[in-house]
Motif scaffolding. Structure first.
Motif, PDB file in Angstrom:
ATOM      1  N   LEU A  48      47.366   4.435 -71.304  1.00 15.70           N
ATOM      2  CA  LEU A  48      46.177   5.286 -71.734  1.00 15.70           C
ATOM      3  C   LEU A  48      44.739   5.242 -71.413  1.00 15.70           C
ATOM      4  O   LEU A  48      43.981   5.889 -71.166  1.00 15.70           O
ATOM      5  CB  LEU A  48      46.181   4.903 -73.349  1.00 15.70           C
ATOM      6  N   ALA A  49      45.068   3.910 -70.809  1.00 14.19           N
ATOM      7  CA  ALA A  49      43.621   3.525 -70.080  1.00 14.19           C
ATOM      8  C   ALA A  49      43.327   4.173 -68.898  1.00 14.19           C
ATOM      9  O   ALA A  49      42.321   4.733 -68.500  1.00 14.19           O
ATOM     10  CB  ALA A  49      43.408   1.811 -69.877  1.00 14.19           C
ATOM     11  N   GLY A  50      44.438   4.356 -68.098  1.00 18.89           N
ATOM     12  CA  GLY A  50      44.316   5.162 -66.842  1.00 18.89           C
ATOM     13  C   GLY A  50      43.963   6.678 -67.190  1.00 18.89           C
ATOM     14  O   GLY A  50      43.258   7.393 -66.527  1.00 18.89           O
ATOM     15  N   LEU A  51      44.582   7.204 -68.332  1.00 18.96           N
ATOM     16  CA  LEU A  51      44.544   8.668 -68.757  1.00 18.96           C
ATOM     17  C   LEU A  51      43.251   8.767 -68.974  1.00 18.96           C
ATOM     18  O   LEU A  51      42.408   9.778 -68.740  1.00 18.96           O
ATOM     19  CB  LEU A  51      45.264   8.959 -69.952  1.00 18.96           C
ATOM     20  N   LYS A  52      42.477   8.003 -69.741  1.00 17.16           N
ATOM     21  CA  LYS A  52      41.088   8.142 -70.212  1.00 17.16           C
ATOM     22  C   LYS A  52      40.098   7.889 -69.051  1.00 17.16           C
ATOM     23  O   LYS A  52      39.210   8.866 -68.751  1.00 17.16           O
ATOM     24  CB  LYS A  52      40.724   7.078 -71.394  1.00 17.16           C
ATOM     25  N   PRO A  55      50.531   8.764 -79.451  1.00 15.95           N
ATOM     26  CA  PRO A  55      51.860   8.714 -80.342  1.00 15.95           C
ATOM     27  C   PRO A  55      53.116   9.540 -79.851  1.00 15.95           C
ATOM     28  O   PRO A  55      54.030   9.181 -79.731  1.00 15.95           O
ATOM     29  CB  PRO A  55      51.513   8.952 -81.852  1.00 15.95           C
ATOM     30  N   PHE A  56      52.627  10.825 -79.547  1.00 16.78           N
ATOM     31  CA  PHE A  56      53.501  11.525 -78.973  1.00 16.78           C
ATOM     32  C   PHE A  56      54.021  11.117 -77.420  1.00 16.78           C
ATOM     33  O   PHE A  56      55.483  11.135 -77.514  1.00 16.78           O
ATOM     34  CB  PHE A  56      53.239  13.227 -78.748  1.00 16.78           C
ATOM     35  N   LEU A  57      53.349  10.634 -76.836  1.00 18.84           N
ATOM     36  CA  LEU A  57      53.646  10.222 -75.498  1.00 18.84           C
ATOM     37  C   LEU A  57      54.600   9.076 -75.599  1.00 18.84           C
ATOM     38  O   LEU A  57      55.558   8.873 -74.848  1.00 18.84           O
ATOM     39  CB  LEU A  57      52.579   9.919 -74.720  1.00 18.84           C
ATOM     40  N   ALA A  58      54.270   8.120 -76.464  1.00 17.07           N
ATOM     41  CA  ALA A  58      55.085   6.829 -76.686  1.00 17.07           C
ATOM     42  C   ALA A  58      56.413   7.180 -77.299  1.00 17.07           C
ATOM     43  O   ALA A  58      57.488   6.391 -76.742  1.00 17.07           O
ATOM     44  CB  ALA A  58      54.359   5.943 -77.802  1.00 17.07           C
ATOM     45  N   LEU A  93      43.175  12.664 -76.120  1.00 18.76           N
ATOM     46  CA  LEU A  93      44.239  11.882 -75.730  1.00 18.76           C
ATOM     47  C   LEU A  93      44.711  10.743 -76.538  1.00 18.76           C
ATOM     48  O   LEU A  93      45.938  10.438 -76.613  1.00 18.76           O
ATOM     49  CB  LEU A  93      43.426  11.028 -74.551  1.00 18.76           C
ATOM     50  N   ASP A  94      43.823  10.415 -77.530  1.00 19.88           N
ATOM     51  CA  ASP A  94      44.134   9.494 -78.674  1.00 19.88           C
ATOM     52  C   ASP A  94      45.125  10.132 -79.572  1.00 19.88           C
ATOM     53  O   ASP A  94      46.232   9.486 -80.133  1.00 19.88           O
ATOM     54  CB  ASP A  94      42.783   8.947 -79.448  1.00 19.88           C
TER      55      ASP A  94
END
Length: 307
Positions: free
Chosen positions: A126-130, A167-170, A162-163
């Motif tokens: 998620l950090a990379g996405l952000k 949950p969907f990505l996980a 993104l936040d």
């Protein structure tokens, strides 16, 4: 007596059946027979042979597969196996590359071809996405690496979005995410057709007013468009680097960076439909002639190696 026997599988809608009939006739005039409708969905393998509609695929001089909309994993699996025994168009390695957006962009970029800025990361990063979101001005494009026709492509705006997606990505089956910077462009593109290193034709696609995707299956429309020498040269280079004998190169103009960029290289670019031909897209015969020349040369080169 025929010098070669070529297997064909082409799409039939949108004028595809008429195109195939012209290819079959042109090959016949060159003393090359052909077998149509070799849909590998109906094939099976037995004792070292792949058989489709009673045709032993290994006995063919060449297999020409040209159907983007009906390629299942099973068909692609057999396509790869067949390519180890007989020539295929497109060659399997290049076809497989063109089916993967990340690997295509990665290769093009490594050869100095301008592409959209892209990033591949694990779905849990998620950090990379952000960080990508910040680096690219708050807007990113997610693309399935193996999608076509605009399916599954999503524009994501803002870190809050993104936040909400986390949950969907996980929980999803995705293992990685392919992202591109959203490019400021005029909502039109160039589709440049290349066959055997030769420029065939070009047309433009325009996104509908309430969208940004130019794909016809996503509601985009086609219009007559003449490319500049710069666009044609860029398309020829991209096709050559990809290794595709037949390619449709999608190019847009990045207004922010003031340059043309290659968005995708497609291994099965459609012929102009009858409706599009009425608009002035008149390159079908040139494309057919180039493909027939390519098939003719390829089978004779293969035969010379055997002899």
């Amino acid at each position: 007596m025929a010098t070669a026997n070529v297997g064909l599988w082409l799409y039939e809608n949108g004028g595809g059946a008429e195109v195939e009939a012209k290819i079959v006739q042109a090959l016949k005039q060159r003393n090359i027979t052909s077998v149509s409708n070799l849909n590998l969905r109906d094939a099976y393998s037995h004792q070292g042979q792949i058989i489709c509609h009673d045709v032993v695929m290994e006995d063919l001089s060449l297999f020409f597969s040209y159907n983007a909309g009906q390629q299942s994993p099973y068909q692609v699996y057999l396509y790869e196996a067949i390519s180890q025994r007989v020539p295929t168009i497109n060659n399997y390695a290049a076809f497989a590359l063109s089916e993967d957006k990340f690997k295509t962009s990665y290769l093009l970029h490594s050869h100095g071809i301008p592409t959209a800025d892209f990033r591949l990361c694990h779905k849990s990063d998620l950090a990379g996405l952000k960080q990508a979101m910040r680096d690219w001005g708050g807007r990113i494009i997610y693309k399935p690496t193996d999608g076509w026709g605009g399916a599954g492509i999503v524009k994501i705006e803002g870190e809050q979005a993104l936040d909400m997606l986390a949950p969907f990505l996980a929980d999803s089956a995705l293992q990685y995410l392919y992202l591109e910077r959203f490019i400021d462009y005029d909502n039109t593109d160039y589709r440049v057709d290349i066959v055997d290193g030769q420029y065939i034709g070009c047309y433009g696609r325009r996104a509908r007013k309430d969208d940004w995707k130019t794909n016809i299956s996503s509601g985009g429309s086609v219009f007559v468009r003449e490319p500049s020498d710069e666009v044609v040269t860029l398309a020829l280079k991209a096709a050559a680097i990809s290794g595709l004998e037949i390619a449709g190169v999608d190019i847009i103009y990045d207004r922010e960076q003031e340059k043309f960029v290659v968005l995708e290289v497609n291994g099965i670019p459609a012929f102009a439909t009858p409706e599009q031909e009425k608009l002035g897209l008149n390159f079908n015969q040139k494309k057919i002639d180039a493909i027939v020349n390519l098939i003719d040369r390829t089978v004779h080169v293969a035969q010379a190696k055997v002899a």
